[in-house]
Design an enzyme around this catalytic site. Structure first.
Site, mmCIF file in Angstrom:
data_model
loop_
_atom_site.group_PDB
_atom_site.id
_atom_site.type_symbol
_atom_site.label_atom_id
_atom_site.label_comp_id
_atom_site.label_asym_id
_atom_site.label_seq_id
_atom_site.Cartn_x
_atom_site.Cartn_y
_atom_site.Cartn_z
ATOM 1 N N ASN A 67 111.699 0.165 78.987
ATOM 2 C CA ASN A 67 112.203 1.531 79.131
ATOM 3 C C ASN A 67 113.136 1.594 80.340
ATOM 4 O O ASN A 67 113.204 0.653 81.144
ATOM 5 C CB ASN A 67 111.025 2.488 79.329
ATOM 6 C CG ASN A 67 110.149 2.592 78.089
ATOM 7 O OD1 ASN A 67 110.631 2.848 76.998
ATOM 8 N ND2 ASN A 67 108.848 2.350 78.265
ATOM 9 N N GLU A 217 110.056 10.542 75.743
ATOM 10 C CA GLU A 217 109.516 9.186 75.668
ATOM 11 C C GLU A 217 108.854 8.741 76.973
ATOM 12 O O GLU A 217 109.379 8.980 78.063
ATOM 13 C CB GLU A 217 110.624 8.177 75.318
ATOM 14 C CG GLU A 217 111.002 8.190 73.865
ATOM 15 C CD GLU A 217 111.707 6.915 73.441
ATOM 16 O OE1 GLU A 217 111.406 5.843 73.994
ATOM 17 O OE2 GLU A 217 112.581 7.009 72.559
ATOM 18 N N CYS A 226 113.237 8.466 68.396
ATOM 19 C CA CYS A 226 112.138 7.527 68.688
ATOM 20 C C CYS A 226 111.570 7.087 67.341
ATOM 21 O O CYS A 226 110.956 7.894 66.632
ATOM 22 C CB CYS A 226 111.073 8.229 69.526
ATOM 23 S SG CYS A 226 109.651 7.196 69.920
ATOM 24 N N THR A 228 109.198 4.753 66.496
ATOM 25 C CA THR A 228 107.730 4.719 66.414
ATOM 26 C C THR A 228 107.174 6.132 66.444
ATOM 27 O O THR A 228 106.169 6.433 65.795
ATOM 28 C CB THR A 228 107.132 3.904 67.580
ATOM 29 O OG1 THR A 228 107.680 4.383 68.827
ATOM 30 C CG2 THR A 228 107.408 2.425 67.406
ATOM 31 N N GLY A 229 107.881 7.025 67.172
ATOM 32 C CA GLY A 229 107.442 8.429 67.234
ATOM 33 C C GLY A 229 107.579 9.124 65.897
ATOM 34 O O GLY A 229 106.705 9.895 65.487
HETATM 35 N N1 LIG Z 1 109.185 4.652 75.203
HETATM 36 C C1 LIG Z 1 108.397 3.833 74.250
HETATM 37 C C2 LIG Z 1 109.196 2.568 73.841
HETATM 38 C C3 LIG Z 1 110.444 2.914 73.026
HETATM 39 C C4 LIG Z 1 110.089 3.520 71.691
HETATM 40 C C5 LIG Z 1 111.213 4.250 70.970
HETATM 41 N N2 LIG Z 1 112.512 4.226 71.580
HETATM 42 C C6 LIG Z 1 111.276 3.874 69.487
HETATM 43 O O1 LIG Z 1 112.373 3.864 68.896
HETATM 44 O O2 LIG Z 1 110.181 3.622 68.906
HETATM 45 C C7 LIG Z 1 107.073 3.427 74.908
HETATM 46 O O3 LIG Z 1 107.009 3.329 76.147
HETATM 47 O O4 LIG Z 1 106.119 3.184 74.136
#
Ligand SMILES: N[C@H](CCC[C@H](N)C(=O)O)C(=O)O
Length: 286
Positions: A67, A217, A226, A228-229
């Site tokens: 990050n 994030e 994001c 995964t989000g």
């Molecule tokens: N900030 C996230 C990592 C990047 C995830 C995000 N940018 C994506 O596209 O999934 C964490 O610390 O778990």
């Protein structure tokens, strides 16, 4: 002066500095510092963080993601699509379907091409981790966190939390424009009830296969998207009976749309774009 070649790429505006570690070598103890400095929009390249594309013993490539505060995360959905694009277009792989190693396990990517150029990628992100011990968060380690009451800043909220290899908490809002990103984001991100911090998502249900989505994030603050989000938001919507299992759910993020499907088999599929912004030489600060 030490330098490295980089490629700046983005997935729906969630942009990272990508370094091909098949060709570059960076000092392990300097990675957090380099990620912070290179991500700085004023004195660096400017990005949401740094992603290393590394050799792996378990797959053609391995992704490591930092990050912009220098913290290393275990997964990154937008990053995986860009890594897949880079690996295919730079002949690190020859097939259109291949595995990528992450710090939270192996995923499988399929690149979609037009005249040899990757314009979209589908990633099988694997199974969501639903137990409190897997997020991790306080409470009974064997229980899930679905529509649970939690108080932040003196106000009670109904939240759902889960992991896609990295932790996510989802708040439902009536209007996405009113999502309290800056009020709640930084407070929830570092709430001690989440021992490794947490990514904070706000979701407005448009209908059973459409969600509006914004994110604060962990380690990067507000980003345009994001991956995964978006997966976590779709899984949370299914867990709360608002969306169907096994159907495509369109998640409208600030930077654009992702198609998420939590299949009957239990894996989460994410499909979306990946773009190159620039390539260049970065001068590492002493
Ligand atoms: N900030 C996230 C990592 C990047 C995830 C995000 N940018 C994506 O596209 O999934 C964490 O610390 O778990």
């Amino acid at each position: 002066m030490e330098t490295f070649q980089f490629t700046k790429m983005h997935g729906l505006g969630n942009n990272y500095i990508y370094v091909n570690m098949f060709e570059e070598s960076l000092n392990e103890s300097s990675l957090a510092k380099i990620a912070r400095e290179a991500s700085n929009p004023f004195t660096g390249i400017g990005s949401d963080g740094m992603i290393l594309i590394c050799p792996s013993e378990h797959a053609p490539v391995k992704m490591r993601i930092f990050n912009n505060d220098g913290s290393e995360a275990l997964n990154c959905g937008n990053g995986l699509r860009c890594v897949a694009k880079y690996a295919y277009e730079h002949q690190l792989v020859t097939d259109k379907i291949f595995k990528i190693e992450t710090l939270s396990g192996l995923v499988e990517a399929e690149v979609h091409t037009d005249n040899g150029r990757v314009y979209s990628v589908t990633v099988d992100m694997g199974k969501p981790r639903l137990l409190k011990k897997e997020i991790p968060m306080v409470g009974d380690p064997e229980e899930q966190t679905i529509s649970e009451k939690m108080t932040f800043l003196g106000e009670e909220h109904t939240i759902t939390a889960l992991s896609m290899g990295n932790p996510h908490i989802i708040f439902n809002v009536d209007r996405i424009e009113a999502a309290p990103l800056t009020e709640l984001g930084p407070v929830v991100e570092k709430d001690p009830r989440f021992s490794e911090g947490i990514n904070v998502e706000f979701v407005e249900t448009v209908n059973e296969t459409e969600l509006n989505f914004r994110v604060w994030e962990r380690g990067s603050g507000i980003t345009q998207a994001c991956g995964t989000g978006a997966c976590a938001a779709a899984v949370a919507s299914v867990l709360n009976g608002k969306s169907p299992r096994g159907k495509d759910i369109t998640v409208h993020l600030a930077g654009g749309d992702l198609i998420i499907n939590w299949t009957e088999q239990g894996n989460v599929l994410m499909t979306g774009p990946a773009e190159v912004i620039a390539e260049g030489t970065y001068y590492i600060r002493p």
